[in-house]
Scaffold this motif. Structure first.
Motif, PDB file in Angstrom:
ATOM      1  N   ASP A  10      45.412  31.219  42.547  1.00 55.48           N
ATOM      2  CA  ASP A  10      45.112  32.551  41.998  1.00 55.48           C
ATOM      3  C   ASP A  10      46.736  33.179  41.379  1.00 55.48           C
ATOM      4  O   ASP A  10      46.922  34.204  41.960  1.00 55.48           O
ATOM      5  CB  ASP A  10      44.710  33.711  42.938  1.00 55.48           C
ATOM      6  N   VAL A  11      46.818  32.411  40.275  1.00 58.13           N
ATOM      7  CA  VAL A  11      48.231  32.910  39.746  1.00 58.13           C
ATOM      8  C   VAL A  11      47.994  33.441  38.323  1.00 58.13           C
ATOM      9  O   VAL A  11      47.868  32.530  37.468  1.00 58.13           O
ATOM     10  CB  VAL A  11      49.490  31.843  39.651  1.00 58.13           C
ATOM     11  N   TYR A 134      55.316  30.658  44.476  1.00 54.47           N
ATOM     12  CA  TYR A 134      53.914  31.733  44.690  1.00 54.47           C
ATOM     13  C   TYR A 134      53.609  31.270  46.279  1.00 54.47           C
ATOM     14  O   TYR A 134      52.574  30.986  46.333  1.00 54.47           O
ATOM     15  CB  TYR A 134      53.090  30.936  43.767  1.00 54.47           C
ATOM     16  N   ASN A 137      50.512  33.235  47.178  1.00 53.04           N
ATOM     17  CA  ASN A 137      49.104  33.258  46.160  1.00 53.04           C
ATOM     18  C   ASN A 137      48.199  32.067  46.978  1.00 53.04           C
ATOM     19  O   ASN A 137      48.644  31.303  47.457  1.00 53.04           O
ATOM     20  CB  ASN A 137      49.568  32.588  45.068  1.00 53.04           C
ATOM     21  N   GLU A 213      54.476  39.783  42.398  1.00 56.47           N
ATOM     22  CA  GLU A 213      54.785  38.439  43.069  1.00 56.47           C
ATOM     23  C   GLU A 213      55.545  38.592  44.161  1.00 56.47           C
ATOM     24  O   GLU A 213      56.618  39.480  44.084  1.00 56.47           O
ATOM     25  CB  GLU A 213      55.126  37.329  42.166  1.00 56.47           C
TER      26      GLU A 213
END
Length: 224
Positions: A10-11, A134, A137, A213
């Motif tokens: 889910d980036v 990430y 994420n 982020e």
């Protein structure tokens, strides 16, 4: 028997990662070129990672032992490479990808010194970068479980840091136990190279995280 396949992260991507797509397509076409012998077997043999020859240290990322080897690597390259390519940019990404392959090859030569093929070292470097950039994420995975008469399948999502740490531990275990035909040392070398590169680029401000982020350095510093 247990099968686990990651298929989505889910980036949000600010640009289309066409450089990663081109690498994926070229690697796939190269494989079928070898299978069909459109590409000479002599050329393919010269690209095997075997010693310090440059053709092998760079060329091995285009060679795969069979279709399952290719599909596994290309799946991970698609899932994680698109996000990293979008973050680094389409110009820088191919150079980073090749550099990670070189780090993986050198690590393998120094520690183990055997022959090797496949893009796994470079792709593990991409995964190492993903962990730094990430960690919170989600990775969505498909699972399939077959145990005696029990068959179960479905999907689940989990923070990338936990999933990637599990994969890293699996590579460490494989390296400690001897590796067999899998280049665990190259995997670990690529992963360490990607991890260090992403951390360094964040430290020196070459890349920055968005307000939505949280990178691994920020988490370790207690930033929420």
């Amino acid at each position: 028997m247990f099968l686990l396949i990651p298929f989505h992260v889910d980036v949000p991507m600010q640009r289309w990662p066409w450089a990663n797509v081109l690498i994926l397509l070229f690697t796939t076409l190269f494989y079928f070129g070898i299978v069909s012998e459109t590409i000479s077997p002599t050329v393919a043999r010269s690209m095997v990672h075997d010693g310090w020859k440059l053709t092998g240290m760079f060329g091995h990322i285009l060679l795969h032992g069979d279709i399952l080897h290719l599909l596994g690597n290309m799946l991970f390259l698609w899932v994680f490479g698109n996000a990293i390519c979008a973050k680094l940019g389409n110009v820088a990404y191919p150079f980073v990808y090749v550099a990670l392959a070189l780090v993986a090859a050198i690590t393998d030569l120094i520690i183990e010194g055997g022959k090797g093929i496949g893009a796994s070292g470079a792709i593990n470097g991409v995964v190492g970068m993903f962990l730094v950039l990430y960690p919170r994420n989600n990775i969505t995975c498909f699972y399939w479980l077959f145990l005696f008469y029990i068959v179960k399948s479905g999907t689940f999502s989990i923070d990338s840091r936990w999933m990637i740490i599990m994969w890293f531990a699996f590579d460490v275990w494989g390296a400690v136990m001897g590796g067999g035909n899998v280049g665990y040392i190259a995997h670990l070398g690529g992963f360490a190279g990607g991890f260090a590169l992403a951390w360094g680029r964040l430290h020196f401000g070459v890349i920055e995280s968005s307000e939505y982020e949280r990178t691994l350095p920020e988490i370790l510093q207690g930033v929420e």
